[in-house]
Design an enzyme around this catalytic site. Structure first.
Site, PDB file in Angstrom:
ATOM      1  CE  LYS A 156      -3.875  -2.279  -0.055  1.00 24.44           C
ATOM      2  NZ  LYS A 156      -3.849  -3.626   0.360  1.00 24.44           N
TER       3      LYS A 156
HETATM    4  C1  LIG Z   1      -5.163  -4.466   0.787  1.00 24.78           C
HETATM    5  C2  LIG Z   1      -6.630  -4.484   0.645  1.00 24.78           C
HETATM    6  C3  LIG Z   1      -7.483  -5.035   1.622  1.00 24.78           C
HETATM    7  C4  LIG Z   1      -6.991  -5.832   2.798  1.00 24.78           C
HETATM    8  O1  LIG Z   1      -6.072  -5.228   3.581  1.00 24.78           O
HETATM    9  P1  LIG Z   1      -5.119  -6.149   4.486  1.00 24.78           P
HETATM   10  O2  LIG Z   1      -4.372  -5.119   5.283  1.00 24.78           O
HETATM   11  O3  LIG Z   1      -4.251  -6.938   3.571  1.00 24.78           O
HETATM   12  O4  LIG Z   1      -5.983  -6.985   5.344  1.00 24.78           O
HETATM   13  C5  LIG Z   1      -8.844  -4.929   1.452  1.00 24.78           C
HETATM   14  N1  LIG Z   1      -9.380  -4.330   0.392  1.00 24.78           N
HETATM   15  C6  LIG Z   1      -8.614  -3.802  -0.584  1.00 24.78           C
HETATM   16  C7  LIG Z   1      -9.273  -3.125  -1.738  1.00 24.78           C
HETATM   17  C8  LIG Z   1      -7.220  -3.884  -0.492  1.00 24.78           C
HETATM   18  O5  LIG Z   1      -6.460  -3.374  -1.481  1.00 24.78           O
END
Ligand SMILES: *Cc1c(COP(=O)(O)O)cnc(C)c1O
Length: 373
Positions: free
Chosen positions: A183
């Site tokens: 992210k």
């Molecule tokens: C990364 C992501 C998640 C989940 O996040 P985690 O921290 O990996 O649990 C959920 N929805 C979207 C759209 C994502 O990109």
């Protein structure tokens, strides 16, 4: 591989590494002062709204659903094109996922189709901001008010994105962010939830840690079933170091996205049949730079040919209703035609803070070679 450009790579600076080492030497490595400081910084950024951190962006959404009292017999509407976590949390709390097809240009949920999917059982909606691109937030919250629905924004990809000059997360109902490794800012794994008031925050704290609350001056009490979702100070130290650079990260990604458009040129779509993302350099944080491939090439073939040219390609995402788990619930091909096409042909090109403009040029050149008719 020599000269290989990955599709994503975290960039952790030396000051952040030093702050993590400091936590490791401090004698306190689980939830503590760093988590508190991180929550305060996030809250200030989100206009003073209440924020709690967690060990993933998935559990934040599950906890928001629990706080909203959503469970068996309730319908929750979401998009078929997202990381499967978005729909899994609906099943996790015992509610029923309902999908509404996406808009082919934004690749986000189509608000007309969302409205058409509302029934008397609908209690909440989970909009997703794919690649960090917000929806029409005014219309989203008008719909929520009109039909009395809770909103759990899956803003996992949208830290740094904004709407009408306001950061995503600084307004609205529940807003969930992920700090997973890929992210825009990361804590390696982690997430945060923006809440509406202290009452919700206290419930979130219980769900975060075994349902435990303090009772009296020396005791604890347990009155709800919670899990184990707390963030560590090690993770929060990474987050603090990353968060300090949020503005620079967002600005750099916008410049890189702009460079992709410049290098590919105005005739790229006509020449190749591929579809570029919508151009938006104000609201979107450009978490991903995604292209929908023409039908004459499979995604596997494209990825293979790009890899041979030393370019890493990501894949975000397959249509959720076509996974076995969801087919077993009755979903099948033909229900969400736009999502099915996009879910088959969408790819993510390299996009990360340390990516160089010359590397964007290499990725574009490779893609043009591979896609030329
Ligand atoms: C990364 C992501 C998640 C989940 O996040 P985690 O921290 O990996 O649990 C959920 N929805 C979207 C759209 C994502 O990109």
């Amino acid at each position: 591989m020599n000269n290989f450009i990955p599709f994503s790579r975290p960039s952790i600076d030396e000051a952040t590494i030093a702050s993590v080492a400091e936590v490791l030497r401090s004698g306190w490595i689980t939830t503590g002062p760093k988590v508190q400081e991180f929550e305060q910084r996030l809250s200030a950024y989100f206009g003073g709204r209440t924020v709690r951190t967690f060990n993933s962006g998935t559990c934040t959404m599950e906890i928001a659903l629990r706080i909203a009292g959503i469970g068996a017999g309730d319908e929750v509407i979401t998009t078929p094109i997202s990381w499967v976590a978005t729909a899994n949390v609906i099943l996790e709390v015992g509610a029923t996922p309902v999908f509404a097809d996406i808009d082919p240009l934004s690749r986000n949920i189509d608000l007309d189709k969302l409205e058409a999917a509302i029934t008397p059982k609908t209690r909440a909606i989970i909009p997703v901001y794919l690649a960090g691109r917000p929806l029409d937030m005014d219309r989203l919250y008008r719909l929520a008010a009109q039909y009395n629905l809770r909103v759990i924004e899956d803003a996992a990809q949208a830290i740094g994105s904004s709407w009408a000059g306001k950061p995503i997360g600084s307004f609205g109902d529940f807003v969930s962010f992920s700090f997973q490794a890929n992210k825009n800012i990361t804590t390696s794994e982690g997430g945060c939830l923006v809440l509406n008031n202290l009452e919700e925050a206290q419930l979130a704290e219980k769900y975060r840690l075994q349902g435990v609350s303090r009772s009296g001056w020396d005791g604890i009490e347990v009155d709800v079933l919670g899990g184990k979702y707390n963030m560590t100070d090690i993770a929060a130290a990474i987050g603090l170091g990353q968060f300090a650079k949020l503005e620079a990260i967002t600005a750099k990604r916008r410049r890189l996205a702009q460079h992709y458009f410049e290098v590919l040129g105005a005739d790229f779509e006509v020449a190749t049949g591929a579809q570029l993302p919508l151009q938006d350099f104000n609201n979107t944080n450009w978490h991903l730079f995604q292209v929908v491939l023409p039908e004459r090439i499979t995604r596997a073939e494209f990825m293979e040919k790009m890899k041979a040219r030393n370019i890493g390609i990501g894949f975000h995402y397959a249509a959720i209703p076509l996974f076995k788990l969801y087919r077993a619930l009755g979903f099948h091909e033909g229900m969400y035609p736009v999502a099915e096409r996009v879910g088959r042909q969408i790819v993510s090109l390299p996009m990360f803070y340390d990516l160089k403009e010359t590397e964007v040029e290499r990725a574009c050149k490779a893609m043009i070679e591979v896609l030329e008719k």
